[in-house]
Design an enzyme around this catalytic site. Sequence first.
Site, PDB file in Angstrom:
ATOM      1  N   TYR A 115       0.861  -1.175   0.000  1.00 35.63           N
ATOM      2  CA  TYR A 115       0.000   0.000   0.000  1.00 35.63           C
ATOM      3  C   TYR A 115       0.904   1.233   0.000  1.00 35.63           C
ATOM      4  CZ  TYR A 115      -4.376  -2.466   1.139  1.00 35.63           C
ATOM      5  OH  TYR A 115      -5.489  -3.266   1.110  1.00 35.63           O
ATOM      6  N   HIS A 156     -11.004  -6.854  -4.851  1.00 39.31           N
ATOM      7  CA  HIS A 156     -10.713  -6.784  -3.409  1.00 39.31           C
ATOM      8  C   HIS A 156     -11.634  -7.707  -2.622  1.00 39.31           C
ATOM      9  CE1 HIS A 156      -8.018  -4.107  -0.981  1.00 39.31           C
ATOM     10  NE2 HIS A 156      -8.716  -4.627   0.003  1.00 39.31           N
TER      11      HIS A 156
END
Length: 374
Positions: free
Chosen positions: A141, A266
């Site tokens: 991330y 996701h």
Amino acid sequence: MSTLPPPLTQIPAQIACAGDYEPYARERMTPSAWAYLEGGAADETTLRANRAAYERVRILPRVLADLAGGGTELDLLGLRLPHPILLAPVAYQKLAHPEGELATALAASAMQAAMVVSTQASVALEDVARAASAPLWFQLYFQADRAATLQLVRRAEQAGYRALVVTADAPVNGVRNREQRASFALPPGVEAINLRGMPPMGGGVARAGASPVFGSGVLAHAPTWRDIEWLCGATSLPVVVKGILAPADAQRALEAGASAIAVSNHGGRTLDTVPATLEALPGIAAAVAGRVPVLLDGGIRRGTDVFKALALGASAVLLGRAYMHGLAAAGAVGVIHVLHMLRTELEIAMALAGCRTLADIDEQALWPGAAVAG
């Protein structure tokens, strides 16, 4: 003192497929942790669609094929893997089992499965690397500034990770109503340990009457394609861009320097009512046209699911909730068992569909006219 039952020490005979682990996992996790693991965004339409898409696709059996010398080996981003089933990044695995990512790494090593370790792992990425003999990739991330992001990248490089998997589809969290209703919060002793000491991402709660998301500052540091280009130039590791559903985004990722594409929604946890990943896969595969590997996650529970994904253009798949059920129920042994069952089912499907190797699995292995989209 916890009232949850301990992990299984023996696998019951009733567990015959990966899905059979789910009730055993659920009773060994707190209700809030279960809501975090199992929940999707909003009405969970996409969460359900990921599974339903596989049920609409039919395999075409073929008989009397020469299957001698067959196998499931593949080359993927410089790795020679014995099978195309990888372990997807899942955060905070200590919510499921006290050993968390260490148990998963042990299982991956036993089954020679590549494992993708989350930025938000509950075990330090270096500790996971020391525990693993299987190849590891690091899920990244982007952080509030490039210096913090680069620090994570350098740690992964130095620890021996073999690729970076950038999650591109979650600049903000989805509307996770199931988590909200369960009052989910990380319990003591569970944290995103790789981010300890790093600057916060910023943002906060918008003022009353202000724009709730754009007015909160949470998007101030959201990554863009420029960040992917920067990352590809800042590391020698291959970069996988994960979270692609649009063919145009797949093309843009290749232009930015990506070494692979991961078709993902996701796990249905960000934007609800988007397509199932299996529905999006053929368009992505066509756009990529064999230039880089295409991975896929979302809803995989059977070896036949893996077969169908490969037939529609995936190079390999990423397993998520299914192995987490094994982890919660029985630790490393549960993850090993899940991987073994899926690989067994894949090989049986290949044999009965007349496919000697993974290269033989294409759209001709599916029933003509089978609908992927609902």
